[in-house]
Scaffold this motif. Structure first.
Motif, mmCIF file in Angstrom:
data_model
loop_
_atom_site.group_PDB
_atom_site.id
_atom_site.type_symbol
_atom_site.label_atom_id
_atom_site.label_comp_id
_atom_site.label_asym_id
_atom_site.label_seq_id
_atom_site.Cartn_x
_atom_site.Cartn_y
_atom_site.Cartn_z
ATOM 1 N N LEU A 1 0.835 -1.198 0.000
ATOM 2 C CA LEU A 1 0.000 0.000 0.000
ATOM 3 C C LEU A 1 0.868 1.246 0.000
ATOM 4 O O LEU A 1 1.822 1.366 0.766
ATOM 5 N N SER B 1 -0.590 4.191 0.602
ATOM 6 C CA SER B 1 -1.186 5.086 1.598
ATOM 7 C C SER B 1 -2.141 4.298 2.450
ATOM 8 O O SER B 1 -2.632 3.266 2.054
ATOM 9 N N TRP C 1 -2.558 -0.809 7.473
ATOM 10 C CA TRP C 1 -3.160 -1.943 6.764
ATOM 11 C C TRP C 1 -2.234 -3.155 6.697
ATOM 12 O O TRP C 1 -2.347 -3.984 5.808
ATOM 13 N N TYR D 1 -8.103 0.212 -8.053
ATOM 14 C CA TYR D 1 -7.430 0.908 -6.954
ATOM 15 C C TYR D 1 -7.032 2.310 -7.399
ATOM 16 O O TYR D 1 -6.737 2.527 -8.576
ATOM 17 N N TYR E 1 -1.686 3.291 -4.395
ATOM 18 C CA TYR E 1 -1.683 1.862 -4.115
ATOM 19 C C TYR E 1 -0.866 1.143 -5.189
ATOM 20 O O TYR E 1 -1.014 1.414 -6.382
ATOM 21 N N SER E 2 -0.032 0.224 -4.771
ATOM 22 C CA SER E 2 0.752 -0.518 -5.746
ATOM 23 C C SER E 2 -0.109 -1.438 -6.609
ATOM 24 O O SER E 2 0.339 -1.902 -7.646
ATOM 25 N N TRP E 3 -1.325 -1.683 -6.189
ATOM 26 C CA TRP E 3 -2.245 -2.492 -6.988
ATOM 27 C C TRP E 3 -2.820 -1.697 -8.164
ATOM 28 O O TRP E 3 -3.498 -2.259 -9.018
ATOM 29 N N LYS E 4 -2.600 -0.382 -8.205
ATOM 30 C CA LYS E 4 -3.164 0.452 -9.276
ATOM 31 C C LYS E 4 -2.619 -0.001 -10.628
ATOM 32 O O LYS E 4 -1.410 -0.079 -10.832
ATOM 33 N N PRO F 1 -6.921 -3.808 1.531
ATOM 34 C CA PRO F 1 -5.467 -3.961 1.448
ATOM 35 C C PRO F 1 -5.020 -5.142 0.607
ATOM 36 O O PRO F 1 -3.887 -5.164 0.136
#
Length: 509
Positions: A10, A12, A69, A323, A327-330, A421
């Motif tokens: 994450l 943020s 998270w 996301y 977020y690294s999932w973006k 998360p």
């Protein structure tokens, strides 16, 4: 054996840092206005946020999330020890933890509870196929053996939604008949459509350490917490302003100006909070057809729906990714020409290909979340413009959560989710969640994502999952939004969070 290092990737955190330390005193009762009556208090049996908000005070899980998270222990004594092949999790339990009925918690209770979770909870069912066995090694140790490595396991055990709550081994009935947990508060009285009254559990044993999001110390300053269902949004706003309620959940964003200069109450804005979602019925009826689902998506203007629901871009943004930034999932994978399309001609071509013949699209929504209803109204007009027949079904939230469990009763239902998360926590990732998305492409992408434990590789694999979501349309993301609630100026120690909690909260004397 090695300690599990869970990387949540994450950029943020959603949960704000706790307020600065100050002396807090015990005593008092607070009234919390919720959007309605929860359909159950059994946190395993429902994915409704409303259930989690109330039940997290009564029941606890082995793990929870801290303010960043990260997974942190709750009823467990530490993070699991994981075997070198990633298939055996050894979990030590905290000692001296009591249930509300006065009995001691041990591994027998935990094993029985986790087995119930795999049978009752949508996320437990999602996990069940990965579990070879759940066994008590000794009174304070359990072992979970997996068929293959499964990266989301500990996050799923930590989540308070379709939650792996720990119950006494003698109280595993389904449906739940006696809500007995280990939480800081216990059920005192429930009067349907009036209130759920929780009282301090004097036998509670808090985790050690400082307050830390949902983790760390859980102080029981309040004598009682009373959750009051208030379905009408305007009534919730006025109850906040008048001081009738100490906390008011889920307010329409247009109430922000009404709240911001009040002496009795303060606006609480979580930014960014989450995303509204249209969940598609992929198992039964007209929306079982993928081309119909694509036509529905391509009919819609996400921009107009978000504007109708939230008014100002201070409260929303258009974003096709599951996301947001930070977020690294973006990822933008799969989103090109697939978001905010609003093209009735393109939709009509897909409808013709699917053999659409005027069957009604049943949209299930509720006015208790007013922004859901506003989006449904706009969506209905765009769908009609593309040539769909629309059957809007407006019900209370408890009825919606009951109806969505029966795929014969709906085609689309409208919901929302905080940004989670771990993507495996998203409801549609479970084949047993309402909508029942279960295709070969889903299985290939999701199984690869869930079985990979390397954090960097998981980011790339999540992009592949998002591609399949956009190709098969089990859900339609509408955008990103900020959430508004209100708290009394008398509350001390309250930390804004997606699922508000009231341990560590006190009343000014």
């Amino acid at each position: 054996m090695k300690s599990l290092k869970l990387a949540l990737l994450l950029g943020s955190a959603l949960i704000a840092v706790s307020p600065s330390a100050f002396a807090q005193t015990k005593g008092g009762v607070i009234n919390v206005a919720t959007i309605g009556e929860p359909p159950t208090l059994d946190a395993m049996a429902s994915t409704a946020d409303l259930v989690g908000i109330v039940s997290q005070h009564i029941f606890e899980t082995l793990y929870t999330f801290d303010k960043s998270w990260n997974v942190t222990p709750l009823l467990a004594a530490s993070l699991p020890e994981v075997s070198g092949d990633g298939k055996v999790y050894t979990i030590k339990l905290r000692t001296g933890v009591k249930f509300h009925d006065g009995t001691d918690m041990d591994s027998t209770d935990v094993v029985a509870s986790l087995k119930r979770w795999t049978e009752v909870a949508s996320r437990g069912k999602q996990t069940a196929s990965m579990i070879a066995s759940i066994e008590a090694a000794d009174p304070v140790t359990l072992k979970i053996s997996l068929n293959a490595p499964y990266a989301p396991l500990v996050s799923l055990l930590a989540f308070n939604n379709a939650a792996a709550i720990i119950l006494p081994s003698e109280k595993q009935q389904n449906p739940m008949t006696d809500p007995v947990g280990t939480g800081p508060y216990m059920l005192k009285e429930r009067k349907a459509d009036q209130y759920i009254q929780l009282a301090r559990f004097d036998g509670y044993k808090s985790p050690e350490g400082d307050e830390n999001g949902y983790g760390g110390a859980r102080h029981q300053y309040l004598d009682e917490i009373r959750f009051v269902p208030v379905p009408d949004a305007n009534t919730r706003v006025e109850g906040a302003v008048s001081g009738q309620f100490d906390y008011v959940d889920s307010l329409p964003v247009e109430a922000y100006d009404r709240l911001k200069d009040q002496k009795t109450t303060e606006a609480v804005l979580l930014k960014p909070f989450g995303w509204p979602v249209f969940v598609m019925n992929t198992s039964t009826g007209i929306t079982k057809n993928q081309d119909i689902r694509l036509a529905i998506r391509d009919s819609l203007s996400m921009e107009d729906m978000m504007a109708a629901a939230f008014g100002s871009t201070d409260f929303y943004s258009l974003n096709a990714s599951m996301y947001p930034d930070g977020y690294s999932w973006k990822t933008d994978a799969g989103t090109e020409n697939a978001y905010n399309v609003a093209d009735p001609e393109k939709a009509a071509e897909l409808m013709k290909k699917a053999g659409y013949n005027g069957e009604p699209i049943r949209i299930l929504t509720s006015r208790q979340y007013e922004f859901h209803y506003k989006m449904a109204q706009v969506a209905a007009e765009y769908l009609k413009a593309a040539g769909f027949t629309v059957d809007m079904q407006v019900v209370d939230w408890a009825t919606l959560t009951q109806r969505r469990a029966d795929p014969k009763l709906w085609d689309i239902y409208i919901s929302h989710s905080p940004f989670l998360p771990e993507p495996a926590l998203i409801g549609a990732m479970s084949t047993s969640a309402p909508g029942n998305w279960d295709t070969p492409a889903r299985k290939t992408a999701v199984d690869a994502f869930n079985s990979e434990v390397d954090p960097k590789k998981r980011v790339a694999l999540w992009a592949e999952v998002q591609k399949v979501i956009y190709a098969e349309v089990p859900i339609i993301k509408i955008g990103d939004f900020n959430a508004l609630s209100a708290k009394s100026s008398k509350l001390e120690g309250f930390t804004p969070a997606p699922w508000p909690y009231f341990w560590n909260v006190s009343l000014k004397q």
